[in-house]
Design an enzyme around this catalytic site. Structure first.
Site, PDB file in Angstrom:
ATOM      1  N   PHE A   1      -7.197  -7.688  -3.431  1.00  0.00           N
ATOM      2  CA  PHE A   1      -5.975  -7.519  -3.450  1.00  0.00           C
ATOM      3  C   PHE A   1      -5.553  -6.292  -2.686  1.00  0.00           C
ATOM      4  O   PHE A   1      -6.218  -5.238  -3.135  1.00  0.00           O
ATOM      5  CB  PHE A   1      -5.159  -7.704  -4.825  1.00  0.00           C
ATOM      6  CG  PHE A   1      -5.333  -8.906  -5.577  1.00  0.00           C
ATOM      7  CD1 PHE A   1      -4.266  -9.753  -5.547  1.00  0.00           C
ATOM      8  CD2 PHE A   1      -6.243  -8.905  -6.558  1.00  0.00           C
ATOM      9  CE1 PHE A   1      -4.528 -10.883  -6.171  1.00  0.00           C
ATOM     10  CE2 PHE A   1      -6.423  -9.748  -7.355  1.00  0.00           C
ATOM     11  CZ  PHE A   1      -5.460 -11.047  -7.508  1.00  0.00           C
ATOM     12  N   ASP A   2      -4.720  -6.104  -1.821  1.00  0.00           N
ATOM     13  CA  ASP A   2      -4.112  -4.981  -1.485  1.00  0.00           C
ATOM     14  C   ASP A   2      -3.199  -4.613  -2.616  1.00  0.00           C
ATOM     15  O   ASP A   2      -2.924  -5.330  -3.467  1.00  0.00           O
ATOM     16  CB  ASP A   2      -3.249  -5.366  -0.139  1.00  0.00           C
ATOM     17  CG  ASP A   2      -2.486  -3.983   0.456  1.00  0.00           C
ATOM     18  OD1 ASP A   2      -3.005  -2.862   0.220  1.00  0.00           O
ATOM     19  OD2 ASP A   2      -1.243  -4.278   1.046  1.00  0.00           O
ATOM     20  N   GLY A   3      -2.699  -3.243  -2.601  1.00  0.00           N
ATOM     21  CA  GLY A   3      -1.959  -2.654  -3.839  1.00  0.00           C
ATOM     22  C   GLY A   3      -0.275  -2.976  -3.447  1.00  0.00           C
ATOM     23  O   GLY A   3       0.171  -3.713  -3.905  1.00  0.00           O
TER      24      GLY A   3
END
Length: 301
Positions: A162-164
């Site tokens: 996941f990106d943040g």
């Protein structure tokens, strides 16, 4: 018949194009020949479709189910017609994917059915359906059908990256970066390091995956990674936010703006989620990827 509920399950809704490689058939549909598309699917009823970009993710999630407990439910949610739906179910059976439920809307947007499903994730190749799903509060991503397929190196781990900001977390910090630049962003995040970020659109999925991981299964496990353009000192707020949520990720990469694709290739996820088109397009050259059209980076100017 006893009442059936999905309340205690991780529920994934997925379009047929995200699960199987229907790109050749889709070109007929996109040409405006809906009848020709239906006819082609009917002709190919006994020809199982090849795995699509999200196939590995779905197959591994379903492997958490066993004879004693059903922890994951996958529902096909598709703009396809019911006839084409038959091919989807037959293709699933041929590929040892256990599907029981499907909704086929023959051209209409299916995202409204996410609500009664209480879906934790919606994967589709249709950008409009994904945008509407996100607006309604459901974790959703547009599958890049040009992505490479997942590696087969970790058959007993479902690996998700996941990106943040604007994915796991809100886009609060991203708004500062867009408006005032990197230095202001770093200063903003350092000053708020102990203040947890609000949850982003994919927090419910991360929470559901955490629950799945806690329900011990000797055959399968979940491995997650946070892959973000943040760097020190802005890393601390991201870590503290996850600690506040009482959720661990297995790996965290603070890349300071470096391209993510090659790092993702080393992690070998079954799927990667990012809100920025340039990041997700690069990632798709290395791993199965999906675009989360949320936050300020995707706002219409």
């Amino acid at each position: 018949m006893a009442s059936v509920s999905l309340d205690d399950k991780l529920v994934v809704a997925i379009s047929s194009r995200a699960l199987f490689d229907f790109e050749e058939e889709n070109r007929v549909f996109e040409s405006g020949d809906a009848a020709g598309y239906m006819q082609l699917q009917l002709q190919r009823l006994d020809r199982p479709a090849s795995p699509g970009i999200a196939f590995s993710l779905i197959r591994k999630l379903l492997a958490f189910n066993d004879t004693t407990s059903q922890r994951v439910e996958v529902v096909v949610l598709s703009r396809n017609d019911p006839v084409s739906g038959m091919r989807v179910f037959r293709s699933a059976k041929a590929n040892n994917i256990h599907l029981q439920r499907g909704v086929f809307t023959q051209g209409r947007s299916p995202f409204g059915y996410l609500r009664p499903l209480r879906a934790h994730l919606f994967l589709s190749a249709n950008a409009d359906d994904v945008r509407q799903a996100l607006a309604a509060g459901f974790p959703a991503a547009r599958v890049l059908t040009e992505s490479v397929l997942a590696s087969a190196n970790y058959p007993n781990e479902v690996r998700i990256a996941f990106d943040g900001d604007a994915v796991l977390f809100s886009d609060e910090a991203e708004q500062v970066f867009q408006a005032r630049g990197l230095e202001a962003f770093q200063e903003h995040e350092s000053s708020k390091a102990t203040q947890p970020l609000p949850g982003g659109p994919f927090k419910p999925l991360l929470t559901a995956l955490h629950r799945l991981q806690q329900a011990a299964n000797p055959q399968m496990r979940v491995r997650t990674a946070l892959v973000t353009a943040r760097s020190a000192p802005a890393h601390e707020r991201a870590i503290r936010t996850l600690m506040d949520w009482k959720i661990n990720v297995d790996e965290a990469m603070f890349l300071g703006g470096l391209p993510k694709g090659e790092f993702l290739r080393e992690f070998e996820p079954d799927f990667f989620f990012d809100d920025q088109t340039r990041h997700v397009t690069h990632a798709a050259m290395h791993v199965p990827s999906g675009h989360v059209s949320a936050g300020i980076a995707n706002s219409v100017v």
